[in-house]
Design a protein around this motif. Structure first.
Motif, PDB file in Angstrom:
ATOM      1  N   ALA A  98      35.743  32.583  40.106  1.00 41.65           N
ATOM      2  CA  ALA A  98      35.085  33.894  40.110  1.00 41.65           C
ATOM      3  C   ALA A  98      33.870  33.840  41.026  1.00 41.65           C
ATOM      4  O   ALA A  98      33.106  32.871  40.998  1.00 41.65           O
ATOM      5  N   ARG A  99      33.680  34.867  41.848  1.00 41.05           N
ATOM      6  CA  ARG A  99      32.544  34.894  42.769  1.00 41.05           C
ATOM      7  C   ARG A  99      32.216  36.348  43.122  1.00 41.05           C
ATOM      8  O   ARG A  99      33.083  37.225  43.104  1.00 41.05           O
ATOM      9  N   PRO A 100      30.959  36.611  43.489  1.00 37.20           N
ATOM     10  CA  PRO A 100      30.526  37.997  43.729  1.00 37.20           C
ATOM     11  C   PRO A 100      31.055  38.621  45.017  1.00 37.20           C
ATOM     12  O   PRO A 100      30.993  39.836  45.167  1.00 37.20           O
ATOM     13  N   ASN A 101      31.574  37.811  45.941  1.00 35.59           N
ATOM     14  CA  ASN A 101      32.029  38.364  47.215  1.00 35.59           C
ATOM     15  C   ASN A 101      33.539  38.573  47.277  1.00 35.59           C
ATOM     16  O   ASN A 101      34.086  38.771  48.366  1.00 35.59           O
ATOM     17  N   GLU A 102      34.217  38.535  46.139  1.00 35.49           N
ATOM     18  CA  GLU A 102      35.672  38.668  46.112  1.00 35.49           C
ATOM     19  C   GLU A 102      36.098  40.040  46.644  1.00 35.49           C
ATOM     20  O   GLU A 102      35.716  41.077  46.109  1.00 35.49           O
ATOM     21  N   ARG A 103      36.902  40.049  47.704  1.00 30.96           N
ATOM     22  CA  ARG A 103      37.347  41.310  48.306  1.00 30.96           C
ATOM     23  C   ARG A 103      38.483  41.969  47.536  1.00 30.96           C
ATOM     24  O   ARG A 103      38.662  43.181  47.606  1.00 30.96           O
ATOM     25  N   HIS A 104      39.269  41.169  46.857  1.00 31.92           N
ATOM     26  CA  HIS A 104      40.422  41.706  46.136  1.00 31.92           C
ATOM     27  C   HIS A 104      40.423  41.213  44.682  1.00 31.92           C
ATOM     28  O   HIS A 104      41.316  40.460  44.280  1.00 31.92           O
ATOM     29  N   PRO A 105      39.437  41.610  43.889  1.00 26.24           N
ATOM     30  CA  PRO A 105      39.410  41.176  42.482  1.00 26.24           C
ATOM     31  C   PRO A 105      40.617  41.728  41.736  1.00 26.24           C
ATOM     32  O   PRO A 105      41.029  42.878  41.960  1.00 26.24           O
ATOM     33  N   ILE A 106      41.188  40.910  40.871  1.00 27.59           N
ATOM     34  CA  ILE A 106      42.434  41.319  40.216  1.00 27.59           C
ATOM     35  C   ILE A 106      42.251  42.525  39.306  1.00 27.59           C
ATOM     36  O   ILE A 106      43.186  43.306  39.122  1.00 27.59           O
ATOM     37  N   TYR A 107      41.045  42.719  38.759  1.00 25.30           N
ATOM     38  CA  TYR A 107      40.852  43.856  37.867  1.00 25.30           C
ATOM     39  C   TYR A 107      41.017  45.185  38.609  1.00 25.30           C
ATOM     40  O   TYR A 107      41.394  46.195  38.015  1.00 25.30           O
ATOM     41  N   ARG A 108      40.749  45.186  39.908  1.00 24.72           N
ATOM     42  CA  ARG A 108      40.869  46.433  40.676  1.00 24.72           C
ATOM     43  C   ARG A 108      42.297  46.943  40.677  1.00 24.72           C
ATOM     44  O   ARG A 108      42.551  48.151  40.683  1.00 24.72           O
TER      45      ARG A 108
END
Length: 224
Positions: A98-108
């Protein structure tokens, strides 16, 4: 309501499986045996990761798990339980990645607007593209960006062959030549398509080859 015949089938299947599962569960209690019992190789970056970093023990003792399965087979319990270890889910991946710069977070991708896109690639879970114990690092097509970005419009497009033209020509395999899907590699997208990483190099990376985006990351995975 479970029919009597279905209960019998469940019970017979369980009776046949219990000895094997119980012995396997006992074997996995030994640290020395865990890598031997693994379903396949770890990806290179996980070579030093302990098995129990991802495989969490199921609740209760082996005896209690067997009892729960018997109750499930007999219809007096609504759900089955995991023997020995719980199923690995995205939660285990995100514990380290987990990281704050994730472009494609799975929750989206749980949003209704992505319902059609996830039919092409199930990005609602890390396991939609990744799985351990396989030499293949990514289980998706190189042109995966098509699932969501067919309608993208780029203002002040800086590249020499505009995104609009690339989309019109269905050059979807070119996307990952400039862009890291997760956005965690310390790279800058080129302005000239000729400088992009080739689709074949990306494909080999997916299959377990060297990382074409380089080793420098903006956020390193947690190691403890």
């Amino acid at each position: 309501m479970v029919s009597p015949s279905a209960r019998v089938v469940r019970l017979l299947a369980l009776m046949a499986a219990v000895p094997t599962v119980a012995l396997g569960g006992l074997a996995m209690l030994s640290q020395d045996s865990k890598h031997v019992l693994a379903h396949g190789p770890l990806i290179s970056d996980h070579a030093e990761v302990a098995c129990d970093a991802c495989h969490v023990e199921s609740a209760g003792s082996i005896r209690q798990q067997i009892q729960a399965q018997l109750h499930y087979a007999l219809g007096s319990r609504a759900t089955a339980v995991d023997f020995g270890y719980q199923e690995v889910t995205s939660k285990a991946c995100l514990a380290c990645h987990a990281r704050p710069n994730e472009r494609h977070p799975i929750y989206r991708f749980q949003e209704p607007r992505f319902a059609q896109a996830v039919q092409m690639v199930d990005a609602r879970s890390c396991l939609g593209c990744h799985s351990e114990h396989s030499e293949q690092v990514v289980h998706s097509a190189v042109g995966v960006c098509q699932a969501c970005h067919e309608g993208i419009k780029v203002k002040n497009d800086p590249i020499d062959i505009k995104h609009e033209i690339l989309i019109e020509q269905k050059k979807w395999e070119s996307c990952l030549g400039c862009h890291d899907f997760h956005g965690n590699h310390a790279i800058k997208a080129p302005l000239h398509i000729a400088e992009a990483i080739s689709a074949e190099v990306i494909r080999q990376y997916f299959l377990g080859g060297p990382d074409p985006y380089g080793e420098e990351k903006l956020y390193e995975a947690r190691t403890e």
